[in-house]
Design a protein around this motif. Sequence first.
Motif, short mmCIF file in Angstrom:
data_model
loop_
_atom_site.label_atom_id
_atom_site.label_comp_id
_atom_site.label_asym_id
_atom_site.label_seq_id
_atom_site.Cartn_x
_atom_site.Cartn_y
_atom_site.Cartn_z
N GLU A 69 10.37 56.13 100.03
CA GLU A 69 10.82 57.36 99.37
C GLU A 69 10.48 57.61 97.76
O GLU A 69 10.25 58.85 97.31
N TRP B 230 8.91 63.75 83.69
CA TRP B 230 9.57 64.69 83.02
C TRP B 230 8.94 65.41 81.68
O TRP B 230 8.15 65.91 81.52
N ASN C 12 8.57 61.13 96.97
CA ASN C 12 9.01 61.95 95.79
C ASN C 12 7.55 62.27 95.01
O ASN C 12 7.66 63.14 94.37
N LEU D 254 1.19 73.80 91.98
CA LEU D 254 1.51 74.93 91.80
C LEU D 254 1.34 75.47 90.56
O LEU D 254 0.81 76.55 90.28
N GLN E 243 6.31 68.00 83.58
CA GLN E 243 6.99 69.05 84.15
C GLN E 243 7.34 70.19 83.24
O GLN E 243 6.66 71.27 83.31
N ARG F 104 5.62 64.90 96.09
CA ARG F 104 6.22 66.38 96.01
C ARG F 104 6.08 66.68 94.32
O ARG F 104 6.01 68.04 94.10
N GLN F 105 6.55 65.94 93.65
CA GLN F 105 6.19 66.13 92.25
C GLN F 105 4.86 66.84 91.90
O GLN F 105 4.70 67.41 91.17
N ILE G 92 4.33 70.25 93.23
CA ILE G 92 4.92 71.28 92.15
C ILE G 92 3.96 71.45 91.00
O ILE G 92 3.78 72.63 90.56
#
Lengths: 253, 107
Positions: free
Chosen positions: A173, A234, A177, A187, A238, A180-181, A184
């Motif tokens: 998991e 964080w 995660n 992108l 991001q 996916r981070q 993103i």
Amino acid sequence: MAAAVIYRIRYIVCLLSMLSLAVHTALANEIPAQGPFTDSECVSCHSDRNPELIRQWRNGPHDPASGVGCSSCHGSLHADANVKARKNQGCTNCHEGPASHSYSKSKHGVLNRIEAHEQDWRKPLKSGNYRAPGSAYCHLHDGDHDDTMSADRGPEVRQWICVGCHSPRYVREQFANGRRQLDIADLKLTEGKQLIASAANSQTKELSKLRQSLIYHRRNVLYGVGHQSPDYQWWHGQPALDGDLIRIRDAIE
Amino acid sequence: MTSLWPIERIGFYEGQASAFYNVSAIERDYFEMWYFDNLGAYKSAAHGNLEGVEQGHRKMEAALESIGNKAREIRDISETERKAGIEPEPSGLWQTGAYTDYNREHN
């Protein structure tokens, strides 16, 4: 009677030869001298003893071209050579900045620091010997002298290290995660680069600074994911990328 | 399991749109000043960290000056445009892009 004597003599001879074999083996593995040694002395003597270790070091990030020799991690003496290399301090002497800061702010980093004095650093970097992983536990796992966490070994190797302490499902998991981070973040990186490329003049000082900032913050996300460090996933990652996108648009509008 | 029962994860978990994403650059500057510098100074004060208080205030002063300069610039441009009778034309600049497009459906 005679047979019994012969038996006893044979028995003693056998014992003696076993003893001498044991002594011989012990001598062969005994650390020959304390040093100090130069790096080339370390390399030449250990090449004979463990060519695989030397091959890994030559192929890894601390290869001769990096300027990092055996003594950079182990010191130039045999005493405590392993203990010295296993502790985080040895690595952070050279690795400052986000790479080590992200780790030190993670739960692993905090545990490792506050419990450093309780840890028996004479133990090899293997599952079961340490409560929380330090830098070398993951990157030079079990005597590896290349980088155990290197991207080109694939995620399975990294997951296997985590599973030494966590449940496989939890680790899966975390990795999903992390993937996916990073997707993103990529992108955002793509969007930022395309915006800059679309500017009437993409070579301005402001835009090249913002381009650097994108790359820097994308790397913070990677450090955050790799080191399980929420502040880097964080704040330093991001949202910092979000800020870059806003400022890029503002600069080219 | 997730293929039978897809879970749409949002926001923080995947690192999508944070607070103050949908704003202009000057507002973002203010957000960072308020969030990092102001809260940094305030929490430092609460925890008795003098150095943190001083650093927070130093950063806030620098941010205040920079925001003030930018605000003046923007007002000047607006004033010039108004006098010349120029109507600012909204462009699609803020509405498309690899992440912005994805984010519309997944946030």
